[in-house]
Design a protein around this motif. Structure first.
Motif, PDB file in Angstrom:
ATOM      1  N   LYS A  29      42.022 -33.468  -9.454  1.00 30.10           N
ATOM      2  CA  LYS A  29      42.657 -34.668  -8.924  1.00 30.10           C
ATOM      3  C   LYS A  29      44.162 -34.477  -8.722  1.00 30.10           C
ATOM      4  N   GLY A  30      44.623 -33.227  -8.868  1.00 32.34           N
ATOM      5  CA  GLY A  30      46.006 -32.919  -8.567  1.00 32.34           C
ATOM      6  C   GLY A  30      46.956 -32.890  -9.740  1.00 32.34           C
ATOM      7  N   ALA A  31      46.452 -33.084 -10.956  1.00 35.58           N
ATOM      8  CA  ALA A  31      47.329 -33.061 -12.124  1.00 35.58           C
ATOM      9  C   ALA A  31      47.732 -31.627 -12.480  1.00 35.58           C
ATOM     10  N   GLU A  32      48.910 -31.496 -13.089  1.00 35.73           N
ATOM     11  CA  GLU A  32      49.378 -30.215 -13.595  1.00 35.73           C
ATOM     12  C   GLU A  32      49.056 -30.174 -15.085  1.00 35.73           C
ATOM     13  N   VAL A  33      48.052 -29.403 -15.454  1.00 38.28           N
ATOM     14  CA  VAL A  33      47.483 -29.475 -16.802  1.00 38.28           C
ATOM     15  C   VAL A  33      47.801 -28.243 -17.626  1.00 38.28           C
ATOM     16  N   ALA A  34      48.361 -28.467 -18.809  1.00 36.73           N
ATOM     17  CA  ALA A  34      48.549 -27.418 -19.809  1.00 36.73           C
ATOM     18  C   ALA A  34      47.538 -27.651 -20.914  1.00 36.73           C
ATOM     19  N   VAL A  35      46.806 -26.624 -21.307  1.00 36.91           N
ATOM     20  CA  VAL A  35      45.767 -26.778 -22.321  1.00 36.91           C
ATOM     21  C   VAL A  35      46.104 -25.953 -23.560  1.00 36.91           C
ATOM     22  N   THR A  36      45.709 -26.466 -24.707  1.00 39.87           N
ATOM     23  CA  THR A  36      45.836 -25.709 -25.947  1.00 39.87           C
ATOM     24  C   THR A  36      44.450 -25.304 -26.429  1.00 39.87           C
ATOM     25  N   GLY A  37      44.402 -24.280 -27.273  1.00 36.96           N
ATOM     26  CA  GLY A  37      43.147 -23.829 -27.846  1.00 36.96           C
ATOM     27  C   GLY A  37      43.402 -22.823 -28.935  1.00 36.96           C
ATOM     28  N   ARG A  38      42.378 -22.561 -29.730  1.00 31.78           N
ATOM     29  CA  ARG A  38      42.516 -21.605 -30.837  1.00 31.78           C
ATOM     30  C   ARG A  38      42.093 -20.200 -30.438  1.00 31.78           C
ATOM     31  N   SER A  39      41.252 -20.088 -29.429  1.00 32.69           N
ATOM     32  CA  SER A  39      40.694 -18.793 -29.046  1.00 32.69           C
ATOM     33  C   SER A  39      41.460 -18.188 -27.876  1.00 32.69           C
ATOM     34  N   ALA A  40      42.058 -17.025 -28.107  1.00 31.57           N
ATOM     35  CA  ALA A  40      42.788 -16.343 -27.038  1.00 31.57           C
ATOM     36  C   ALA A  40      41.848 -15.993 -25.881  1.00 31.57           C
ATOM     37  N   LYS A  41      40.609 -15.647 -26.214  1.00 28.01           N
ATOM     38  CA  LYS A  41      39.632 -15.286 -25.184  1.00 28.01           C
ATOM     39  C   LYS A  41      39.319 -16.479 -24.290  1.00 28.01           C
ATOM     40  N   LYS A  42      39.084 -17.627 -24.882  1.00 28.49           N
ATOM     41  CA  LYS A  42      38.774 -18.821 -24.097  1.00 28.49           C
ATOM     42  C   LYS A  42      39.991 -19.278 -23.299  1.00 28.49           C
ATOM     43  N   LEU A  43      41.173 -19.145 -23.880  1.00 31.22           N
ATOM     44  CA  LEU A  43      42.385 -19.517 -23.162  1.00 31.22           C
ATOM     45  C   LEU A  43      42.610 -18.615 -21.956  1.00 31.22           C
ATOM     46  N   ALA A  44      42.223 -17.352 -22.095  1.00 35.97           N
ATOM     47  CA  ALA A  44      42.374 -16.416 -20.968  1.00 35.97           C
ATOM     48  C   ALA A  44      41.528 -16.869 -19.784  1.00 35.97           C
ATOM     49  N   VAL A  45      40.346 -17.434 -20.066  1.00 40.02           N
ATOM     50  CA  VAL A  45      39.498 -17.955 -19.000  1.00 40.02           C
ATOM     51  C   VAL A  45      40.207 -19.104 -18.290  1.00 40.02           C
ATOM     52  N   MET A  46      40.813 -19.993 -19.065  1.00 39.53           N
ATOM     53  CA  MET A  46      41.510 -21.134 -18.478  1.00 39.53           C
ATOM     54  C   MET A  46      42.747 -20.691 -17.700  1.00 39.53           C
ATOM     55  N   ALA A  47      43.433 -19.694 -18.223  1.00 41.43           N
ATOM     56  CA  ALA A  47      44.594 -19.159 -17.505  1.00 41.43           C
ATOM     57  C   ALA A  47      44.167 -18.584 -16.163  1.00 41.43           C
ATOM     58  N   GLY A  48      42.993 -17.940 -16.158  1.00 40.98           N
ATOM     59  CA  GLY A  48      42.462 -17.383 -14.916  1.00 40.98           C
ATOM     60  C   GLY A  48      42.127 -18.447 -13.887  1.00 40.98           C
ATOM     61  N   GLU A  49      41.912 -19.681 -14.355  1.00 40.67           N
ATOM     62  CA  GLU A  49      41.631 -20.799 -13.452  1.00 40.67           C
ATOM     63  C   GLU A  49      42.909 -21.515 -13.020  1.00 40.67           C
ATOM     64  N   GLY A  50      44.044 -21.006 -13.475  1.00 41.78           N
ATOM     65  CA  GLY A  50      45.315 -21.580 -13.046  1.00 41.78           C
ATOM     66  C   GLY A  50      45.954 -22.566 -13.996  1.00 41.78           C
ATOM     67  N   PHE A  51      45.424 -22.663 -15.218  1.00 34.12           N
ATOM     68  CA  PHE A  51      46.010 -23.578 -16.193  1.00 34.12           C
ATOM     69  C   PHE A  51      47.099 -22.889 -17.007  1.00 34.12           C
ATOM     70  N   ARG A  52      48.118 -23.642 -17.366  1.00 34.42           N
ATOM     71  CA  ARG A  52      49.072 -23.165 -18.364  1.00 34.42           C
ATOM     72  C   ARG A  52      48.380 -23.262 -19.718  1.00 34.42           C
TER      73      ARG A  52
END
Length: 241
Positions: A29-52
């Motif tokens: 919907k156009g939001a600029e989303v930064a996500v937190t998480g405990r797993s570096a592996k899962k965060l890498a997936v989100m980073a690959g989708e364009g999330f901070r």
């Protein structure tokens, strides 16, 4: 309906489950989303989708500090306190480690309270700012299988109701979202009807756009109605599970 395009969103627990779906739907919907998480592996997936991404474990103060350091003084439009955990605490199964109790309380109750308080100025600098506290239908009345989880969510619900009134003066809106049991890693192995994470996230996004104060989701709508008529009946029903 509030336009989410360009909204600066900080979403805790955004690398899996409800949080991951929330991140994706908000981004769509156009939001600029930064996500937190405990797993570096899962965060890498989100980073690959364009999330901070911000690596943070909210079971202790270090996770909160990591997020605050990463966000800095930047304005913030929406803070979504979604991260949480459900540690076993059942007297019928034996003693629960003190560390498990403390970490569960810190993750589910202490961390969201501190984040909202410490990011108050960032939110005031945002546009139509909002805090979203994700609690649970079990915040209304507990089950007998997870008193620790229920207690922390009930605590956050009570805090949200009181803080909402205080925040009106600074123009910060507070929404409490109350999901039912959702099909995530946390509920794996548990019986019962489970809502999909995608549908739950969609309901939360809609509540954000509508700037609602409280959003019972799925079966929690019925629980909320029963509780409004007879708290004793609602408690009796839930304590069976």
């Amino acid at each position: 309906m509030m336009d989410l395009s360009g909204k600066r969103v900080l979403l805790t627990g955004g690398s899996d489950g409800i949080g991951q779906e929330l991140a994706r739907q908000l981004k769509s919907k156009g939001a600029e989303v930064a996500v937190t998480g405990r797993s570096a592996k899962k965060l890498a997936v989100m980073a690959g989708e364009g999330f901070r991404t911000i690596e943070a474990d909210f079971s202790h103060s270090g996770g909160v500090a990591a997020v605050l350091d990463a966000w800095g003084d930047a304005p913030l439009d929406i803070l979504i306190n979604n991260a949480g955990m459900g540690r076993d605490h059942d007297f019928r199964k034996g003693a629960t480690a003190t560390s498990d109790i403390e970490e569960n309380i810190y993750a589910n109750l202490t961390s969201p309270i501190i984040l909202g308080a410490r990011l108050h100025d960032n939110l005031k600098a945002g546009h139509a700012p909002m805090i979203v506290n994700v609690t649970s239908g079990l915040a209304i009345t507990p089950s007998n299988t997870g008193p620790l989880y229920c207690g922390t969510k009930a605590g956050l619900r009570s805090y949200s109701i009181g803080a909402r009134e205080q925040l009106r003066a600074s123009g910060i809106h507070l929404l409490e979202a109350l999901p039912p049991m959702v099909d995530t890693q946390m509920t794996a192995g548990r019986d019962g009807n489970k809502m999909s994470a995608e549908d739950c996230a969609a309901a939360i996004v809609e509540a954000i756009q509508q700037r609602r104060e409280e959003a019972p989701i799925g079966q929690v709508k019925l629980l909320r109605r029963i509780h409004s008529i007879s708290p004793a009946l609602a408690r009796k029903i839930l304590l069976r599970f």
